[in-house]
Design a protein around this motif. Structure first.
Motif, PDB file in Angstrom:
ATOM      1  N   LEU A 138     -24.769  47.015 -25.031  1.00 34.17           N
ATOM      2  CA  LEU A 138     -23.921  48.193 -24.875  1.00 34.17           C
ATOM      3  C   LEU A 138     -23.376  48.580 -26.240  1.00 34.17           C
ATOM      4  N   ILE A 139     -23.439  49.860 -26.549  1.00 36.25           N
ATOM      5  CA  ILE A 139     -22.851  50.358 -27.794  1.00 36.25           C
ATOM      6  C   ILE A 139     -21.806  51.398 -27.437  1.00 36.25           C
ATOM      7  N   LYS A 140     -20.607  51.200 -27.942  1.00 41.20           N
ATOM      8  CA  LYS A 140     -19.508  52.114 -27.681  1.00 41.20           C
ATOM      9  C   LYS A 140     -18.812  52.453 -28.992  1.00 41.20           C
ATOM     10  N   THR A 141     -17.933  53.433 -28.941  1.00 43.77           N
ATOM     11  CA  THR A 141     -17.122  53.776 -30.111  1.00 43.77           C
ATOM     12  C   THR A 141     -15.667  53.426 -29.843  1.00 43.77           C
ATOM     13  N   ARG A 142     -14.912  53.325 -30.911  1.00 40.45           N
ATOM     14  CA  ARG A 142     -13.493  52.973 -30.800  1.00 40.45           C
ATOM     15  C   ARG A 142     -12.763  53.944 -29.870  1.00 40.45           C
ATOM     16  N   GLY A 143     -11.879  53.414 -29.063  1.00 35.86           N
ATOM     17  CA  GLY A 143     -11.087  54.235 -28.170  1.00 35.86           C
ATOM     18  C   GLY A 143     -11.688  54.411 -26.786  1.00 35.86           C
ATOM     19  N   GLN A 144     -12.989  54.171 -26.668  1.00 39.71           N
ATOM     20  CA  GLN A 144     -13.623  54.293 -25.361  1.00 39.71           C
ATOM     21  C   GLN A 144     -13.274  53.081 -24.500  1.00 39.71           C
ATOM     22  N   GLN A 145     -13.701  53.135 -23.235  1.00 32.71           N
ATOM     23  CA  GLN A 145     -13.546  51.998 -22.362  1.00 32.71           C
ATOM     24  C   GLN A 145     -14.918  51.589 -21.838  1.00 32.71           C
ATOM     25  N   VAL A 146     -15.009  50.351 -21.351  1.00 32.51           N
ATOM     26  CA  VAL A 146     -16.303  49.844 -20.911  1.00 32.51           C
ATOM     27  C   VAL A 146     -16.103  48.939 -19.693  1.00 32.51           C
ATOM     28  N   THR A 147     -17.104  48.928 -18.825  1.00 29.69           N
ATOM     29  CA  THR A 147     -17.102  48.055 -17.655  1.00 29.69           C
ATOM     30  C   THR A 147     -18.364  47.217 -17.657  1.00 29.69           C
ATOM     31  N   LEU A 148     -18.189  45.915 -17.552  1.00 32.58           N
ATOM     32  CA  LEU A 148     -19.314  44.988 -17.510  1.00 32.58           C
ATOM     33  C   LEU A 148     -19.386  44.373 -16.118  1.00 32.58           C
ATOM     34  N   SER A 149     -20.600  44.048 -15.694  1.00 28.98           N
ATOM     35  CA  SER A 149     -20.782  43.556 -14.338  1.00 28.98           C
ATOM     36  C   SER A 149     -21.397  42.160 -14.318  1.00 28.98           C
ATOM     37  N   CYS A 150     -21.035  41.388 -13.297  1.00 25.72           N
ATOM     38  CA  CYS A 150     -21.528  40.024 -13.161  1.00 25.72           C
ATOM     39  C   CYS A 150     -21.792  39.713 -11.695  1.00 25.72           C
TER      40      CYS A 150
END
Lengths: 113, 113
Positions: A11-23
């Motif tokens: 996953l590549i994101k930029t500063r300030g963004q949010q991210v959701t990871l799954s397991c």
């Protein structure tokens, strides 16, 4: 028996963004723990969920959160991403919640630009 | 007190030799000590684990030695093979800490053919 599955792998994101990871844990496992792995800090515990309840929490800011669903699948969310959040995020599952063998997935590699 | 120390940081062994990795802890509440093996691009895989009621546990070529009074434990890999080349992590946990495993910083093992 399928192992622990983590998505996405990269996953590549930029500063300030949010991210959701799954397991998705091993079938029958009710405990899911999340770890952050970096070259400088090594493997650090984020939090553990058991039967949809957070059981333990590591020393990370509130931007890191998680949840667990009734089928034991878990998600981890990081808000307001910072450059220092770049890491391999690992999920581990186990049968129970006290000193049980943990089995890890292959992780999600998160890169912050 | 939550720290687990691990040495050496890196280790080079000839094929057929014995690889020895050492770990030490301070927290006397720890009562479960697993070892993990991690290959590049993969998550840590549980190798072998010991609880403090025994001083030694052997599984194939892998042996854990545990010294409760010294608060030390070690991993011995007999007849080391090039396929054993990986990073090894010791860890510790306590029953009351749930699945919060404290990991050592890791040892990078290279087995030369």
């Amino acid at each position: 028996k399928a192992g622990v599955t983590q998505t996405p792998r990269y996953l590549i994101k930029t500063r300030g963004q949010q991210v959701t990871l799954s397991c998705s844990p091993i079938s029958g496992h009710r405990s899911v723990s999340w770890y952050q792995q970096t070259p400088g800090q090594g493997l650090q515990f984020l939090f553990e969920y058991f039967s949809e309840t957070q059981r333990n929490k590591g020393n990370f800011p509130g931007r890191f959160s998680g949840r667990q669903f009734s089928n034991s699948r878990s998600e981890m969310n990081v808000s307001t991403l910072e450059l220092g959040d770049s890491a391999l995020y690992l999920c581990a599952s186990s049968l129970g919640s006290n000193n049980q063998p943990q089995h890890f997935g292959d992780g999600t590699r998160l890169s912050i630009l | 007190q939550q720290q687990v120390k691990q040495s050496p940081q890196s280790l080079i062994v000839q094929k057929g030799g014995i690889s020895i990795i050492n770990c030490a802890y301070e927290n006397t509440a720890f009562d479960y000590f697993p070892w993990y093996q991690q290959f590049p691009g993969k998550g840590p895989a549980l190798l072998i684990a010991i609880r403090p009621d025994v001083s030694e546990k052997k599984e194939g070529r892998f042996t854990i030695s545990f010294n409760k009074s010294a608060k030390q434990f070690s991993l011995h890999i007999m007849d080391s093979q090039p396929g054993d080349s990986a990073t090894y992590f010791c860890a510790a946990s306590a029953y009351n800490y749930g699945q919060n495993f404290v990991f050592g910083p890791g040892t990078r093992l290279s087995v030369l053919p």
